[in-house]
Write an enzyme that holds these catalytic residues in place. Sequence first.
Site, PDB file in Angstrom:
ATOM      1  N   GLU A  11      44.546  27.482  40.119  1.00 39.15           N
ATOM      2  CA  GLU A  11      43.396  28.388  40.227  1.00 39.15           C
ATOM      3  C   GLU A  11      42.694  28.505  38.873  1.00 39.15           C
ATOM      4  O   GLU A  11      43.335  28.587  37.830  1.00 39.15           O
ATOM      5  CB  GLU A  11      43.887  29.758  40.707  1.00 39.15           C
ATOM      6  CG  GLU A  11      42.808  30.810  40.816  1.00 39.15           C
ATOM      7  CD  GLU A  11      43.371  32.192  41.092  1.00 39.15           C
ATOM      8  OE1 GLU A  11      42.600  33.073  41.507  1.00 39.15           O
ATOM      9  OE2 GLU A  11      44.591  32.394  40.885  1.00 39.15           O
ATOM     10  N   CYS A  68      45.617  32.260  45.506  1.00 42.52           N
ATOM     11  CA  CYS A  68      46.351  33.401  44.947  1.00 42.52           C
ATOM     12  C   CYS A  68      46.702  34.439  46.006  1.00 42.52           C
ATOM     13  O   CYS A  68      47.533  34.217  46.872  1.00 42.52           O
ATOM     14  CB  CYS A  68      45.545  33.999  43.790  1.00 42.52           C
ATOM     15  SG  CYS A  68      46.474  35.177  42.785  1.00 42.52           S
ATOM     16  N   LYS A 107      37.205  31.470  47.905  1.00 45.59           N
ATOM     17  CA  LYS A 107      38.151  32.535  48.229  1.00 45.59           C
ATOM     18  C   LYS A 107      37.404  33.680  48.897  1.00 45.59           C
ATOM     19  O   LYS A 107      36.364  34.130  48.411  1.00 45.59           O
ATOM     20  CB  LYS A 107      38.839  33.013  46.952  1.00 45.59           C
ATOM     21  CG  LYS A 107      39.899  34.075  47.167  1.00 45.59           C
ATOM     22  CD  LYS A 107      40.584  34.431  45.852  1.00 45.59           C
ATOM     23  CE  LYS A 107      41.693  35.456  46.051  1.00 45.59           C
ATOM     24  NZ  LYS A 107      42.344  35.812  44.770  1.00 45.59           N
TER      25      LYS A 107
END
Length: 443
Positions: free
Chosen positions: A282, A392, A338
């Site tokens: 990430e 995440c 995301k």
Amino acid sequence: MPAIRRAHRLAQAEARRRRSLIHLLPDLLLGAVAALGLAPFGIWGVTLVALALLIWRISRAGTAGASFRHALAGGVGWFALALVWIVEPFLVEPEIYGWMAPFALILMALGGGLFWALPVWIASRLCPGPHARAAGIVAALILSDWLRGWIFTGLPWALTGHVWIDTPIAQTAAWTGAIGLSALTLTAAALPALLWRDTGNRITSALPGVVLSILLVGASWAAGLSRHAQPLPADTGLRLRIIQPNAEQRLKWDPEWSGVFFQRLLDLSAEPGPRDLVIWPETAVNFLLNDAGDILPAMSRAAGAPLVMGIQRREDSRYYNSLAAIAPGGEVSSIYDKFHLVPFGEYIPWGDELARLGIGAFAAQQGNGYSAGPGPELVDIPGLPGFQPLICYEAIFPQHLRGLDSRPGWLLQITNDGWFGRFSGPYQHLAQAACAPSRPACR
């Protein structure tokens, strides 16, 4: 005389308050001890004993208000230890954010404690008598674990069922999901209180429930072992090269060090050996995808295969925490944004308005915070099965893994846990990500 009587009443009230707080200390301690079943400790037996004692105390508290206070203290203890890692991001730049660390932990522990206490208070009002109240407490805490996955955008972290993740019992999540693991934990812990019969001896009074609890855990363990014994799917033969640049968080965005970390990514990707896909973490680089330019072909040459990486990007005035797939030659073949963002970490509620006051999200490195992507997606790379990317925080939400019309061939989570130190946060994240899918469970 009225003043003396008033002072006497105040002194009596203060004495009662102090006695009440001291009376709640065992609950606080039991909650903290119960959290030792979570990663990185994994002492699930201690969790069962501590929760059994806590449920026994709550169910015999007398009034719904007293049950609320006992459950609140127990919940504060549980979440204070389980979420102690929350202070770590504030210590990356302690001179700026360090003062916030204790407030973050206290508020998170109190918030988590309320998620225990409010359902327990309702159950205590609806269920008269200690045995019925113990059953109500189990139902209330299972409901609490489920609600935390949804309410206020959700935080299904440190569920009571997560204590089983490193045991064969975790395999039962394939049939029940993570909430089923919570139901197992709480039922096993509550059985001594549910089946308690006063015999004048505490050991014999608790014995039926203890025996049944052991049988329940044993049966679940055996079911998990039977699933472990099943043959694994055939090896695909695909070779994934996962790159870890070991970038210290406080240096990650430093202009001098970011070049060092980027070169490390290139060097590790280019090392000899076969690979069908190279994976970077990430926010792997300190530049936007929009500004990558001629760097993308160089990255592709170093990878020697398709490359997926975490990177920030801009679209008009919006910024996204994204995963980009880079085809051989340096062309961007797919982008995933995301969509389940961390409140206050990656975005601020009412962020557009607060941005005018200079208030931005904690972890976002561009703009005042990230915008959310459209939702779960399937990414196809030639020569590989289609995969579902997770960035995440998204990996701990099982509902996101059921959000696609077709089932992905595999899951890919990229993350940067450098924010969360080396104590418990990254270990809990790894464990929960491994068990978030309810299909299949942790294998």
